[in-house]
Design a protein around this motif. Structure first.
Motif, mmCIF file in Angstrom:
data_model
loop_
_atom_site.group_PDB
_atom_site.id
_atom_site.type_symbol
_atom_site.label_atom_id
_atom_site.label_comp_id
_atom_site.label_asym_id
_atom_site.label_seq_id
_atom_site.Cartn_x
_atom_site.Cartn_y
_atom_site.Cartn_z
ATOM 1 N N ALA A 358 28.383 29.156 86.177
ATOM 2 C CA ALA A 358 29.475 28.810 87.084
ATOM 3 C C ALA A 358 30.695 28.323 86.315
ATOM 4 C CB ALA A 358 29.014 27.737 88.064
ATOM 5 N N GLY A 359 30.468 27.791 85.123
ATOM 6 C CA GLY A 359 31.566 27.297 84.299
ATOM 7 C C GLY A 359 32.246 28.362 83.462
ATOM 8 N N GLY A 360 31.814 29.621 83.596
ATOM 9 C CA GLY A 360 32.490 30.707 82.901
ATOM 10 C C GLY A 360 31.656 31.469 81.904
ATOM 11 N N ALA A 361 30.421 31.050 81.653
ATOM 12 C CA ALA A 361 29.564 31.768 80.708
ATOM 13 C C ALA A 361 29.065 33.072 81.326
ATOM 14 C CB ALA A 361 28.385 30.900 80.298
ATOM 15 N N ARG A 362 28.596 33.961 80.474
ATOM 16 C CA ARG A 362 28.113 35.273 80.909
ATOM 17 C C ARG A 362 26.602 35.326 80.802
ATOM 18 N NH1 ARG A 362 29.368 40.875 77.651
ATOM 19 N NH2 ARG A 362 28.213 42.323 79.019
ATOM 20 N N LEU A 363 25.945 35.593 81.918
ATOM 21 C CA LEU A 363 24.493 35.715 81.944
ATOM 22 C C LEU A 363 24.107 37.112 81.483
ATOM 23 C CD1 LEU A 363 21.770 34.394 82.769
ATOM 24 C CD2 LEU A 363 22.103 35.400 85.040
ATOM 25 N N ARG A 364 23.360 37.191 80.378
ATOM 26 C CA ARG A 364 23.004 38.494 79.796
ATOM 27 C C ARG A 364 21.566 38.899 80.092
ATOM 28 N NH1 ARG A 364 26.842 39.572 75.639
ATOM 29 N NH2 ARG A 364 25.736 41.542 75.368
ATOM 30 N N ALA A 365 20.701 37.946 80.354
ATOM 31 C CA ALA A 365 19.293 38.252 80.664
ATOM 32 C C ALA A 365 18.687 37.057 81.358
ATOM 33 C CB ALA A 365 18.511 38.571 79.389
ATOM 34 N N GLY A 366 17.737 37.317 82.254
ATOM 35 C CA GLY A 366 17.008 36.254 82.921
ATOM 36 C C GLY A 366 17.854 35.514 83.935
ATOM 37 N N GLY A 367 17.580 34.212 84.051
ATOM 38 C CA GLY A 367 18.387 33.357 84.900
ATOM 39 C C GLY A 367 17.958 33.244 86.338
ATOM 40 N N ALA A 368 16.888 33.935 86.759
ATOM 41 C CA ALA A 368 16.454 33.882 88.155
ATOM 42 C C ALA A 368 15.028 33.342 88.230
ATOM 43 C CB ALA A 368 16.512 35.263 88.787
ATOM 44 N N VAL A 369 14.806 32.378 89.087
ATOM 45 C CA VAL A 369 13.472 31.804 89.255
ATOM 46 C C VAL A 369 12.591 32.807 89.999
ATOM 47 C CG1 VAL A 369 12.130 29.953 90.323
ATOM 48 C CG2 VAL A 369 14.357 29.463 89.285
ATOM 49 N N PRO A 370 11.473 33.216 89.419
ATOM 50 C CA PRO A 370 10.609 34.202 90.091
ATOM 51 C C PRO A 370 9.876 33.603 91.274
ATOM 52 C CG PRO A 370 9.594 33.452 88.052
ATOM 53 C CD PRO A 370 10.962 32.843 88.089
ATOM 54 N N GLU A 371 9.498 34.443 92.212
ATOM 55 C CA GLU A 371 8.733 33.989 93.368
ATOM 56 C C GLU A 371 7.260 33.835 92.993
ATOM 57 O OE1 GLU A 371 9.332 36.714 96.523
ATOM 58 O OE2 GLU A 371 11.471 36.291 96.751
ATOM 59 N N GLY A 372 6.538 33.125 93.844
ATOM 60 C CA GLY A 372 5.110 32.983 93.632
ATOM 61 C C GLY A 372 4.744 31.604 93.121
ATOM 62 N N PRO A 373 3.454 31.371 92.953
ATOM 63 C CA PRO A 373 2.989 30.060 92.495
ATOM 64 C C PRO A 373 3.276 29.859 91.010
ATOM 65 C CG PRO A 373 1.151 31.580 92.628
ATOM 66 C CD PRO A 373 2.349 32.306 93.192
ATOM 67 N N GLY A 374 3.177 28.618 90.574
ATOM 68 C CA GLY A 374 3.405 28.301 89.171
ATOM 69 C C GLY A 374 4.876 28.025 88.894
ATOM 70 N N TYR A 375 5.131 27.435 87.712
ATOM 71 C CA TYR A 375 6.474 26.962 87.378
ATOM 72 C C TYR A 375 7.105 27.848 86.305
ATOM 73 C CZ TYR A 375 4.272 23.128 89.800
ATOM 74 O OH TYR A 375 3.586 22.389 90.738
ATOM 75 N N PHE A 376 7.201 29.132 86.617
ATOM 76 C CA PHE A 376 7.694 30.111 85.648
ATOM 77 C C PHE A 376 9.218 30.173 85.638
ATOM 78 C CE2 PHE A 376 3.404 31.399 86.761
ATOM 79 C CZ PHE A 376 2.860 31.671 85.516
ATOM 80 N N TYR A 377 9.753 30.462 84.436
ATOM 81 C CA TYR A 377 11.188 30.711 84.291
ATOM 82 C C TYR A 377 11.343 31.783 83.215
ATOM 83 C CZ TYR A 377 16.181 29.937 84.457
ATOM 84 O OH TYR A 377 17.528 30.112 84.657
ATOM 85 N N PRO A 378 12.169 32.795 83.468
ATOM 86 C CA PRO A 378 12.226 33.936 82.542
ATOM 87 C C PRO A 378 13.008 33.635 81.271
ATOM 88 C CG PRO A 378 13.847 34.210 84.268
ATOM 89 C CD PRO A 378 13.059 32.979 84.631
ATOM 90 N N PRO A 379 12.742 34.368 80.181
ATOM 91 C CA PRO A 379 13.570 34.261 78.976
ATOM 92 C C PRO A 379 15.013 34.603 79.338
ATOM 93 C CG PRO A 379 11.615 35.576 78.562
ATOM 94 C CD PRO A 379 11.673 35.363 80.033
ATOM 95 N N THR A 380 15.932 33.765 78.943
ATOM 96 C CA THR A 380 17.316 33.866 79.404
ATOM 97 C C THR A 380 18.289 33.796 78.236
ATOM 98 O OG1 THR A 380 16.745 32.867 81.542
ATOM 99 C CG2 THR A 380 19.050 32.738 80.872
ATOM 100 N N VAL A 381 19.311 34.645 78.275
ATOM 101 C CA VAL A 381 20.362 34.648 77.255
ATOM 102 C C VAL A 381 21.709 34.481 77.954
ATOM 103 C CG1 VAL A 381 21.490 35.924 75.398
ATOM 104 C CG2 VAL A 381 19.015 36.153 75.747
ATOM 105 N N ILE A 382 22.512 33.539 77.459
ATOM 106 C CA ILE A 382 23.855 33.286 77.987
ATOM 107 C C ILE A 382 24.844 33.350 76.830
ATOM 108 C CG2 ILE A 382 25.293 31.756 79.369
ATOM 109 C CD1 ILE A 382 22.763 30.248 80.151
#
Length: 493
Positions: A358-382
């Motif tokens: 939101a502050g101006g960086a560019r999301l290149r990969a990941g960044g979305a919380v997946p659905e389903g059980p567990g506390y997963f977060y995808p590999p993310t590049v900004i």
């Protein structure tokens, strides 16, 4: 006794793990059956209920450690070494059982958990070897009138406070040097991962550890237990791995009784990629430094500074590598990355990423919380991360690479050092002169030069500035548990 079979199911692994407190060589329940739940972060399900220690039980554990201290200090170094070496051998024999237990309560993949078992065992072996090498000194005084004898003796009863992100390695890294030096201890494991600590202590008992030498008091109310322990004059040292704010609080409490302290606190590791870097090596190192332990490591690369000439290529390669990784339950052999430790941590990581974009960086990969059980977060590049972004100032503790660029060596060094933290840094360059200049000028206790992995039982692990005090591992690791006593011997008569 722990099982010896290498083909354990999750349910059968939990059958042999003790869930009580361990005080004075006995497993005991908490009063009134008080327990707290230990959760599997991959499913959100409860693995076990563990005895919840009170402040009084913490003091009981200190009493047991105090009573055992003279006897344990008098145990010959070779015998102490043999117990640690036997524990090392038993741990390696049961790699699969311990790896599965780590994965169940912390979430990392089985492959990473196996690596942690080997790493933890390395500390048991290293300090088994250091136990028999505790030395002293002897010399003639400056004026010749006396002889100077320097003795090295155990500090005394220790409080060892361990984190959840390495539930086997961190207890081993503290317990092993304490035992090698002749110190007894009270161990307070993190409430998210107490089962592995209990399993390690069971193994030490099987290896010959006497009653009271190590005591374990899991609790869901850490400060209520640690404060009276820190105020008790029988305690002589505290070793803590965790956040800087908690470390500051413990240091203030330790000052009241002038306790010896070892503090391995927060990190904000810079990962610097110079224009002449081998990009294949740099990307491979970035994957290790960023994603080891799902990014939940104090030595995880936190801020990426890449020379403008190679920044886009580096980012593209990193995105390509990260995009191939699979999220999943750690017990699945196909899983590359498991879940974060809990929902609170996942929300924190997600908030950091959303705020940065939101502050101006560019999301290149990941960044979305997946659905389903567990506390997963995808590999993310900004990329294109603003210089004042909070994600640059704070420890992420998740699989997120935030990339900024630089154009001069001086600019990279200034950015790398522009933090109150100083645990570890990573530098990639093929220029020897630049490598030496940067290694000398970067303000961290450890540096990975063309290498994304720095942990080694034979090396001194620790930071500077607000990343800590003291060192764990290496030849200096046992020094943290020893006092020097100077004896002046008159030789004039």
């Amino acid at each position: 006794m722990l099982p010896e079979s290498s083909s354990e199911s999750p349910s059968s692994v939990l059958d042999w793990v003790r869930t009580d407190l361990f005080i004075g060589g006995r497993w005991i329940p908490a009063p009134n059956g008080a327990t707290f739940a230990v959760e599997n972060p991959a499913t959100g399900e409860t693995l076990a209920h563990v005895a919840d220690a009170t402040a009084q039980l913490g003091l009981d554990a200190l009493e047991a450690a105090t009573l055992a201290q003279p006897q344990w200090a008098a145990v010959p170094p070779r015998r102490r070494a043999e117990i640690l070496r036997r524990a090392h051998d038993l741990l390696l024999e049961r790699t699969e059982q311990f790896a599965l237990l780590i994965t169940l309560e912390m979430g990392k993949s089985l492959a990473e958990s196996r690596s942690e078992v080997a790493y933890a065992a390395g500390y048991l072996r290293w300090f088994a070897e250091e136990a028999v090498r505790i030395d002293g000194g002897w010399k003639v005084s400056e004026d010749g009138s006396a002889r100077v004898l320097v003795m090295r003796q155990p500090v005394g009863p220790c409080l060892l406070i361990t984190p959840w992100n390495a539930p086997l390695a961190m207890p081993a890294r503290k317990i092993a040097p304490a035992l090698a030096a002749g110190c007894t201890s009270v161990v307070k494991p993190a409430p998210q991962t107490p089962l592995t600590t209990n399993a390690l202590v069971s193994l030490l008992v099987e290896a010959g550890l006497p009653d009271g030498a190590v005591n374990v008091v899991p609790t869901s109310h850490a400060s209520a237990l640690s404060e009276p322990l820190m105020a008790d004059r029988r305690l002589r040292k505290v070793s803590f791995t965790g956040s800087t704010p908690v470390g500051r609080l413990l240091l203030a409490q330790a000052a009241q009784n002038v306790l010896r302290t070892s503090m391995e606190l927060g990190g904000n590791a810079p990962f610097v990629v110079c224009a002449d870097a081998d990009l294949d090596a740099a990307v491979a190192g970035a994957m290790t430094a960023k994603l080891r332990n799902i990014g939940e490591a104090c030595i995880a690369a936190n801020r990426f500074y890449v020379h403008a000439e190679v920044a886009e290529e580096f980012a593209e390669r990193l995105v390509e590598r990260m995009s191939t990784l699979s999220l999943g339950v750690g017990t699945d052999p196909s899983t590359d990355l498991g879940p974060l430790i809990d929902d609170r941590q996942r929300r924190r990581v997600a908030d950091l990423v959303e705020e940065t974009v939101a502050g101006g960086a560019r999301l290149r990969a990941g960044g979305a919380v997946p659905e389903g059980p567990g506390y997963f977060y995808p590999p993310t590049v900004i990329t294109d991360v603003p210089a004042d972004a909070r994600i640059i100032r704070e420890e992420i503790f998740g699989p997120v690479a935030a990339i900024q660029t630089f154009t001069t060596e001086a600019e990279a060094l200034h950015a790398a050092n522009d933090t109150e933290f100083g645990l570890v840094s990573y530098v990639y360059t093929q220029d020897l002169g630049r490598a030496l200049r940067m290694v000398e000028q970067i303000e961290t206790g450890m540096v990975g030069l063309n290498r994304g992995y720095v942990s080694d039982p034979s090396a001194p692990f620790g930071g500077v500035k607000q990343s800590g005090i003291g060192r764990e591992g290496g030849s200096s690791g046992i020094d943290e548990y020893l006092e020097e006593k100077y004896v002046a011997i008159d030789t004039t008569r």
